[in-house]
Motif scaffolding. Structure first.
Motif, PDB file in Angstrom:
ATOM      1  N   GLY A 223       0.771  -1.232   0.000  1.00  0.00           N
ATOM      2  CA  GLY A 223       0.000   0.000   0.000  1.00  0.00           C
ATOM      3  C   GLY A 223       0.801   1.279   0.000  1.00  0.00           C
ATOM      4  N   HIS A 224       2.132   1.187  -0.105  1.00  0.00           N
ATOM      5  CA  HIS A 224       2.980   2.389  -0.070  1.00  0.00           C
ATOM      6  C   HIS A 224       3.481   2.704  -1.480  1.00  0.00           C
ATOM      7  CE1 HIS A 224       2.863   2.366   4.268  1.00  0.00           C
ATOM      8  NE2 HIS A 224       3.261   1.097   4.278  1.00  0.00           N
ATOM      9  N   TYR A 225       3.053   3.836  -2.015  1.00  0.00           N
ATOM     10  CA  TYR A 225       3.410   4.212  -3.378  1.00  0.00           C
ATOM     11  C   TYR A 225       3.827   5.677  -3.429  1.00  0.00           C
ATOM     12  CZ  TYR A 225       1.101  -0.130  -4.739  1.00  0.00           C
ATOM     13  OH  TYR A 225       0.750  -1.455  -4.860  1.00  0.00           O
ATOM     14  N   ALA A 226       4.737   5.979  -4.337  1.00  0.00           N
ATOM     15  CA  ALA A 226       5.121   7.364  -4.603  1.00  0.00           C
ATOM     16  C   ALA A 226       4.150   7.901  -5.650  1.00  0.00           C
ATOM     17  CB  ALA A 226       6.564   7.429  -5.089  1.00  0.00           C
ATOM     18  N   ILE A 227       3.109   8.563  -5.209  1.00  0.00           N
ATOM     19  CA  ILE A 227       2.036   8.986  -6.111  1.00  0.00           C
ATOM     20  C   ILE A 227       2.552   9.883  -7.224  1.00  0.00           C
ATOM     21  CG2 ILE A 227      -0.188  10.145  -6.254  1.00  0.00           C
ATOM     22  CD1 ILE A 227      -0.212   7.522  -4.682  1.00  0.00           C
TER      23      ILE A 227
ATOM     24  N   GLU B 267       5.184  12.145  -0.612  1.00  0.00           N
ATOM     25  CA  GLU B 267       4.275  12.593   0.449  1.00  0.00           C
ATOM     26  C   GLU B 267       4.542  14.048   0.806  1.00  0.00           C
ATOM     27  OE1 GLU B 267       1.666  11.107   2.278  1.00  0.00           O
ATOM     28  OE2 GLU B 267       1.742   9.861   0.483  1.00  0.00           O
ATOM     29  N   ALA B 268       5.815  14.429   0.850  1.00  0.00           N
ATOM     30  CA  ALA B 268       6.162  15.809   1.175  1.00  0.00           C
ATOM     31  C   ALA B 268       5.617  16.767   0.118  1.00  0.00           C
ATOM     32  CB  ALA B 268       7.681  15.949   1.290  1.00  0.00           C
ATOM     33  N   ARG B 269       5.724  16.371  -1.149  1.00  0.00           N
ATOM     34  CA  ARG B 269       5.213  17.217  -2.223  1.00  0.00           C
ATOM     35  C   ARG B 269       3.697  17.309  -2.158  1.00  0.00           C
ATOM     36  NH1 ARG B 269       7.467  15.479  -7.937  1.00  0.00           N
ATOM     37  NH2 ARG B 269       5.983  17.137  -8.478  1.00  0.00           N
ATOM     38  N   LEU B 270       3.053  16.170  -1.916  1.00  0.00           N
ATOM     39  CA  LEU B 270       1.587  16.174  -1.850  1.00  0.00           C
ATOM     40  C   LEU B 270       1.105  17.004  -0.663  1.00  0.00           C
ATOM     41  CD1 LEU B 270       0.782  12.453  -2.674  1.00  0.00           C
ATOM     42  CD2 LEU B 270       0.498  14.427  -4.173  1.00  0.00           C
ATOM     43  N   GLU B 271       1.789  16.881   0.487  1.00  0.00           N
ATOM     44  CA  GLU B 271       1.412  17.673   1.652  1.00  0.00           C
ATOM     45  C   GLU B 271       1.568  19.162   1.368  1.00  0.00           C
ATOM     46  OE1 GLU B 271       0.051  16.963   4.437  1.00  0.00           O
ATOM     47  OE2 GLU B 271      -0.017  14.795   4.170  1.00  0.00           O
ATOM     48  N   GLY B 272       2.644  19.503   0.605  1.00  0.00           N
ATOM     49  CA  GLY B 272       2.843  20.908   0.250  1.00  0.00           C
ATOM     50  C   GLY B 272       1.724  21.438  -0.615  1.00  0.00           C
ATOM     51  N   GLU B 273       1.223  20.549  -1.527  1.00  0.00           N
ATOM     52  CA  GLU B 273       0.153  20.965  -2.432  1.00  0.00           C
ATOM     53  C   GLU B 273      -1.161  21.136  -1.690  1.00  0.00           C
ATOM     54  OE1 GLU B 273       0.070  18.023  -5.423  1.00  0.00           O
ATOM     55  OE2 GLU B 273       1.993  18.567  -6.296  1.00  0.00           O
ATOM     56  N   ARG B 274      -1.301  20.470  -0.521  1.00  0.00           N
ATOM     57  CA  ARG B 274      -2.567  20.543   0.219  1.00  0.00           C
ATOM     58  C   ARG B 274      -2.716  21.847   0.979  1.00  0.00           C
ATOM     59  NH1 ARG B 274      -1.269  14.756   2.775  1.00  0.00           N
ATOM     60  NH2 ARG B 274      -1.486  13.513   0.903  1.00  0.00           N
ATOM     61  N   VAL B 275      -1.587  22.521   1.220  1.00  0.00           N
ATOM     62  CA  VAL B 275      -1.641  23.749   2.018  1.00  0.00           C
ATOM     63  C   VAL B 275      -2.385  24.852   1.271  1.00  0.00           C
ATOM     64  CG1 VAL B 275      -0.264  25.509   3.133  1.00  0.00           C
ATOM     65  CG2 VAL B 275       0.512  23.147   3.151  1.00  0.00           C
TER      66      VAL B 275
ATOM     67  N   ALA C  95      14.834   2.053  -2.007  1.00  0.00           N
ATOM     68  CA  ALA C  95      14.839   3.268  -2.829  1.00  0.00           C
ATOM     69  C   ALA C  95      13.427   3.817  -2.978  1.00  0.00           C
ATOM     70  CB  ALA C  95      15.439   2.959  -4.198  1.00  0.00           C
ATOM     71  N   GLU C  96      12.474   2.920  -3.048  1.00  0.00           N
ATOM     72  CA  GLU C  96      11.085   3.367  -3.182  1.00  0.00           C
ATOM     73  C   GLU C  96      10.603   4.074  -1.923  1.00  0.00           C
ATOM     74  OE1 GLU C  96       8.000   1.085  -4.763  1.00  0.00           O
ATOM     75  OE2 GLU C  96       9.124   0.407  -6.527  1.00  0.00           O
ATOM     76  N   ARG C  97      11.063   3.633  -0.752  1.00  0.00           N
ATOM     77  CA  ARG C  97      10.650   4.296   0.487  1.00  0.00           C
ATOM     78  C   ARG C  97      11.089   5.757   0.492  1.00  0.00           C
ATOM     79  NH1 ARG C  97      12.571  -0.734   2.587  1.00  0.00           N
ATOM     80  NH2 ARG C  97      10.804  -2.091   3.153  1.00  0.00           N
ATOM     81  N   VAL C  98      12.273   6.011  -0.041  1.00  0.00           N
ATOM     82  CA  VAL C  98      12.750   7.390  -0.145  1.00  0.00           C
ATOM     83  C   VAL C  98      11.849   8.181  -1.095  1.00  0.00           C
ATOM     84  CG1 VAL C  98      14.664   8.872  -0.855  1.00  0.00           C
ATOM     85  CG2 VAL C  98      15.121   6.725   0.358  1.00  0.00           C
ATOM     86  N   ALA C  99      11.512   7.566  -2.232  1.00  0.00           N
ATOM     87  CA  ALA C  99      10.651   8.232  -3.207  1.00  0.00           C
ATOM     88  C   ALA C  99       9.249   8.458  -2.641  1.00  0.00           C
ATOM     89  CB  ALA C  99      10.574   7.393  -4.484  1.00  0.00           C
ATOM     90  N   VAL C 100       8.758   7.494  -1.855  1.00  0.00           N
ATOM     91  CA  VAL C 100       7.437   7.640  -1.230  1.00  0.00           C
ATOM     92  C   VAL C 100       7.439   8.825  -0.269  1.00  0.00           C
ATOM     93  CG1 VAL C 100       5.788   6.576   0.365  1.00  0.00           C
ATOM     94  CG2 VAL C 100       6.780   5.225  -1.488  1.00  0.00           C
ATOM     95  N   ALA C 101       8.491   8.951   0.532  1.00  0.00           N
ATOM     96  CA  ALA C 101       8.591  10.063   1.483  1.00  0.00           C
ATOM     97  C   ALA C 101       8.644  11.402   0.745  1.00  0.00           C
ATOM     98  CB  ALA C 101       9.833   9.889   2.355  1.00  0.00           C
ATOM     99  N   GLU C 102       9.425  11.451  -0.343  1.00  0.00           N
ATOM    100  CA  GLU C 102       9.494  12.688  -1.129  1.00  0.00           C
ATOM    101  C   GLU C 102       8.147  13.018  -1.756  1.00  0.00           C
ATOM    102  OE1 GLU C 102      12.546  11.901  -3.941  1.00  0.00           O
ATOM    103  OE2 GLU C 102      14.198  12.227  -2.508  1.00  0.00           O
TER     104      GLU C 102
END
Length: 465
Positions: A370-374, A457-465, A448-455
């Protein structure tokens, strides 16, 4: 009022809806005359009513199991169903299953519009061609307005369908006397498996757009509830209507979805059968809209793999209209006696979709959990790449392994013949496709995917603001 989202991510701030809405949505989405026609298959192959009902019930419950587990992907990822396949097949590699999915959408809508037009022409003026155009136009409008309107219409139609078909079912049980057939033989077991696969394939075909209608749910919604409500709605309507179809086909000399429904209903109360036909046509229109909506998302995903598509209302309308024009053309060319082709169509859906659903579900629940880099799903240079050999290999090998076990009106595989004509291809496809992908999934660099997933999520969270 008109939905603006397309294949893009649904931000958390836009999430809404209640999880129980999945139940009535999929109940009504599956409670259409096309589903009832699936119940005709058993008696047409010489099965008794009891065996026909057992086959469709077991097949429908089996197929719905896979379909319902896809529903959980919507709120977790916030994406339509098929574009998620890019994580398993690559951004361009996902076009391979996309082609089969568009075939499913178009095929179902052709059968739906033909049945709806047949029903309306029995009570209203005008020929089939005129009604094809009208019905498709209404479906286009519903699909263009989009997600929330489709949920609303499906939810309210559930109450109407429960009442109308509850009366029809009781009337059929009281009036009809199923024909007795000979004792079971090897042929009956072959027919049983054909019906089982037909019902299972019919239900699995919904897997290609389940998360389209759960992706707006809050991200923290209960997984168990999403899966349960989806399963309950889709399985109940399938078992009910397919069993009713088996009863009609076992009792009437020339079963016909429209004619049989009118006959039974009008015997209960004059005019009630005609009313039931009109209600059925309304349900067919809404599922046509649901199919058109999903087809638009799939084709847009395919085009976007080669040329970025900006998700706008104009692109949504263009995609929906193009798909429904294709449906209109095919419907005009369809022969009058389409039941035989419908049987094969349902089986072919099962064949093409089984390895896809195996790969997709194994990836979500066992490989990536269930963990994906959207954001990477939309980036050709991202971690998922243009082509993913693991998913494509598992899909092709899974499908190829099924071929010797196919049993259709035009082809019977050598291994199917060797075991008496039994079609166990769905078991082979699930096992081979799923297990092979689970094995190949070990080569994926999840760190490597976990790093991409975290990045991501950070971008998506930024877009939600």
């Amino acid at each position: 009022m008109i939905e603006v989202r397309s294949i893009d991510y649904v931000p958390v701030r836009e999430r809404h809806g209640k999880v129980w809405h999945q139940g009535p949505f999929w109940f009504t989405g599956n409670f259409v005359l096309t589903t009832m026609v699936t119940g005709f298959i058993g008696p047409s192959l010489g099965l008794s009513l009891a065996r026909s009902v057992a086959a469709v019930a077991l097949g429908a419950c089996f197929g719905t199991f896979f379909m319902a587990f896809h529903a959980n992907q919507g709120p977790r990822m916030g994406l339509p169903q098929m574009i998620q396949s890019r994580a398993q097949f690559g951004i361009r590699g996902a076009v391979v299953p996309f082609a089969a999915v568009v075939f499913v959408y178009v095929g179902f809508n052709v059968f739906n519009v033909v049945l709806a037009a047949q029903g309306l022409t029995t009570v209203l003026p005008g020929g089939p061609r005129m009604w094809y155009a009208i019905l498709i136009a209404v479906a286009v409008v519903l699909a263009v307005v989009g997600h929330d309107l489709l949920h609303l219409v499906q939810r309210w139609l559930t109450y109407v369908l429960f009442a109308v078909f509850g009366i029809i079912t009781v009337g059929a049980l009281v009036q009809l006397e199923p024909q007795q057939v000979a004792a079971s033989t090897s042929h009956s077991w072959t027919a049983f498996l054909i019906v089982f696969c037909g019902a299972a394939g019919y239900q699995i075909s919904y897997a290609v757009y389940v998360s389209d209608y759960s992706r707006y749910l809050p991200r923290d919604v209960s997984s168990r509830k999403v899966i349960w409500w989806t399963y309950a709605g889709a399985a109940l309507s399938a078992v009910w209507l397919m069993s009713l179809g088996a009863l009609l086909a076992s009792s009437l000399p020339a079963p016909d979805a429209i004619g049989s429904l009118r006959q039974v209903g009008n015997t209960i109360v004059p005019g009630f059968g005609t009313f039931a036909v009109i209600v059925s046509a309304l349900a067919l229109i809404t599922i046509m809209a649901v199919n058109a909506y999903g087809a638009m998302l799939t084709t847009t995903s395919a085009v976007d793999a080669f040329r970025p598509v900006r998700p706008t209302v104009r692109s949504r309308v263009t995609g929906i209209v193009a798909i429904e024009l294709m449906v209109l053309i095919v419907a005009l060319l369809l022969p009058e006696d389409y039941l035989g082709s419908f049987n094969d169509f349902v089986l072919m859906m099962l064949y093409f979709l089984i390895p896809w659903t195996a790969v997709n579900l194994v990836d979500f629940y066992f490989v990536r959990r269930g963990h994906y880099a959207i954001t990477a799903i939309f980036d050709p240079k991202g971690i998922y790449g243009r082509w993913s050999w693991q998913g494509l290999t598992a899909y092709v090998v899974g499908f190829t392994a099924m071929v010797p076990f196919f049993t259709t009106s035009f082809y019977t595989g050598p291994l199917a013949e060797a075991i008496g004509g039994f079609d166990i291809s769905f078991v082979v496809g699930l096992a081979v496709g799923g297990l092979l992908y689970l094995l190949l999934g070990r080569t994926i660099d999840l760190d490597a995917e976990r790093v991409a997933v975290a990045e991501s999520e950070a971008r998506l969270e930024g877009e939600r603001v």
